[in-house]
Design an enzyme around this catalytic site. Structure first.
Site, PDB file in Angstrom:
ATOM      1  CG  ASP A   1     -62.760  34.835  28.469  1.00 54.04           C
ATOM      2  OD1 ASP A   1     -63.974  35.028  28.338  1.00 54.04           O
ATOM      3  OD2 ASP A   1     -62.245  34.374  29.503  1.00 54.04           O
TER       4      ASP A   1
ATOM      5  CB  CYS B   1     -67.530  35.414  33.404  1.00 49.92           C
ATOM      6  SG  CYS B   1     -66.118  36.190  34.205  1.00 49.92           S
TER       7      CYS B   1
ATOM      8  CB  ALA C   1     -57.297  37.612  28.235  1.00 52.49           C
TER       9      ALA C   1
ATOM     10  N   PRO D   1     -56.083  30.875  33.175  1.00 55.55           N
ATOM     11  CG  PRO D   1     -57.158  29.301  34.540  1.00 55.55           C
ATOM     12  CD  PRO D   1     -57.357  30.648  33.907  1.00 55.55           C
ATOM     13  N   GLY D   2     -55.697  28.859  31.300  1.00 58.05           N
ATOM     14  CA  GLY D   2     -55.425  27.997  30.162  1.00 58.05           C
ATOM     15  C   GLY D   2     -56.562  27.088  29.744  1.00 58.05           C
ATOM     16  CB  SER D   3     -60.044  26.582  30.897  1.00 60.99           C
ATOM     17  OG  SER D   3     -60.463  27.929  30.818  1.00 60.99           O
ATOM     18  CE  LYS D   4     -63.235  31.274  28.378  1.00 62.18           C
ATOM     19  NZ  LYS D   4     -62.696  31.285  29.753  1.00 62.18           N
TER      20      LYS D   4
ATOM     21  CG  ASP E   1     -52.233  46.431  27.929  1.00 62.99           C
ATOM     22  OD1 ASP E   1     -53.125  46.057  27.143  1.00 62.99           O
ATOM     23  OD2 ASP E   1     -52.387  47.382  28.717  1.00 62.99           O
TER      24      ASP E   1
END
Length: 478
Positions: A190, A243, A121, A124-127, A172
């Site tokens: 995540d 989170c 998942a 936006p792409g941080s991880k 999915d």
């Protein structure tokens, strides 16, 4: 001020460990969240970035669990997302707690493993971009995002950060256990969650919280973790994170997986992941980060090892046909590599395969060949060049990814700003035209331009042109 309804407070009090207090939780939930960034080591080292930004008034405090993560404080307020350094991908604006899952994933991995990794998942792409940096762009990273609109954001961030070892998918994530069974060395899930830990960033996040709505997402979380475990190789590592703060979205989901596969699931303790990690560690070895422990967002991280094979749940899907790319000839491969070397002094990675679709040339991660036909991919690797009537035309993203150390025309802060706003750059009179060149700032590529002698003709893709760029010098900010 954070809007915490009484139902949430009553519920979360039951899950909070006895050495923590709900009063401290409420107090920290009402504090502003400390700004934090992660230096993009695909483009610059953290040490060099710190030296670069120190004269500009940037004070960077190390985040204990991320070597390249820093809390940032400035003398004046700056829109970090509109600085040249951000736009050229030298850093990512990322909440400190969200740097934990990739760190946990790599606590026993390194780039030498040449791993195949799945981020289930991604947007936006941080991880995703943190994982790519930890892989040093080696191996293969599959980045999946279910939301079609967020795939575009993910792709833009992957390109900005110079990531080249990634293939994007749009599914999915419950399909991975079926389509890519027993494939990955490591997986980050995540998971979608109630977002209880984000209250400091979004004070109204829990305004309408209810136990029923939070519990309604658990079925999805359980299905996703089952899918991830089936897609994982025996001996591989799965990191499950949210989170959220409640036990039923976190510990209970991990226990559900162990109940399903008691002989194959092993929880690995994260108590030694970083100094003082034990302060957030549960008896199972998970990290349950409450906002008051490290003055951060709330987060949950579990590391799970697969210790035995699991029989495939369904028959292997049929191979997909009509793949639009083909391998280039040896001659074309040589010509493309020579073009980049002679024009820009760029050595394209040897551990990659050049593919062609119509008149487009793409660089695929070498390990991608094993997955072609097993699943449909949105975008694989990166487009590096177009074939023109008389030669080749390099692509912006290839320059950002591979241009470091190449022949570049260094710009000033003012010139870099003009370039990112789509404008041509005037040059001193009497210069000899040089044709296609890489322009840079801080000796890191910004993009392409055509050196015409009297000016640099801007070649920045139109969709990347910005209306506003701010000065990253805090002492000059208003």
């Amino acid at each position: 001020m954070a809007l915490l309804n009484q139902d949430f407070i009553d519920s979360i009090t039951q899950d909070m460990p006895p050495h923590l207090s709900i009063d401290d939780f409420i107090q920290y939930s009402n504090r502003p969240l400390r700004a934090s960034i992660r230096v993009n080591t695909l483009k610059i080292s953290s040490a060099n970035f710190i030296e670069l930004m120190k004269p500009k008034g940037w004070r960077l405090e190390p985040i204990p669990w991320c070597t390249d993560g820093f809390w940032i404080s400035l003398d004046s307020e700056i829109q970090l997302g509109n600085t040249v350094e951000h736009l050229q991908g030298l850093f990512y604006i990322q909440e400190a707690s969200s740097m934990l899952p990739p760190t946990a994933l790599f606590s026993q991995l390194n780039e030498a493993d040449n791993a195949t990794i799945l981020d289930m998942a991604s947007a936006p792409g941080s991880k995703t971009t943190q994982i790519a940096a930890l892989m040093n762009n080696s191996g293969l990273l599959i980045a999946n995002e279910y939301s079609s609109s967020r795939v575009k954001v993910l792709h833009a961030n992957v390109q900005r950060m110079g990531v080249s070892n990634t293939a994007l998918t749009h599914f999915d994530a419950r399909v991975f256990g079926e389509y890519l069974y027993n494939t990955f060395d490591a997986i980050l899930l995540d998971a979608p969650c109630s977002g209880e830990g984000t209250i400091r960033k979004d004070p109204s996040a829990l305004k309408n919280w209810s136990l029923e709505s939070s519990q309604s997402i658990v079925a999805t979380q359980k299905a996703l973790i089952e899918s991830a475990f089936l897609a994982l190789k025996n001996g591989g590592t799965l990191v499950y994170s949210t989170c959220a703060l409640s036990r039923f979205e976190n510990q209970a989901v991990c226990e559900h997986l162990r109940t399903l596969y008691p002989d194959a699931v092993e929880f690995e303790s994260l108590s030694d992941l970083f100094m003082d990690a034990d302060k957030a560690c549960t008896e199972e070895g998970f990290l349950h980060v409450w906002p008051q422990i490290y003055d951060s967002e709330g987060f949950f991280v579990a590391k799970i090892r697969k210790t035995a094979d699991i029989d495939r749940q369904v028959a292997e899907p049929k191979k997909q046909t009509n793949f639009p790319f083909t391998s280039v000839s040896t001659k074309t491969d040589t010509e493309l590599r020579a073009y980049f070397k002679h024009t820009f002094a760029i050595e394209l990675p040897t551990q990659s395969q050049i593919m062609v679709r119509e008149q487009e040339y793409w660089l695929f991660p070498e390990k991608m060949q094993n997955l072609i036909g097993r699943m449909r991919f949105q975008r694989i690797g990166m487009k590096i060049a177009d074939a023109l009537k008389h030669g080749l035309k390099a692509q912006h993203q290839a320059i950002l990814a591979f241009g470091a150390g190449a022949n570049m025309v260094e710009l000033s802060q003012a010139q870099a700003t003009e370039y990112l706003m789509g404008r041509d750059i005037p040059l001193e009179a009497g210069l000899k035209p040089q044709g296609e060149v890489i322009v840079s700032y801080h000796n890191s590529p910004l993009g392409l331009a055509k050196h015409l002698g009297k000016r640099l003709k801007n070649s920045l893709p139109r969709e990347l042109v910005r209306d506003k760029i701010v000065d990253s010098d805090a002492s000059k900010a208003q």
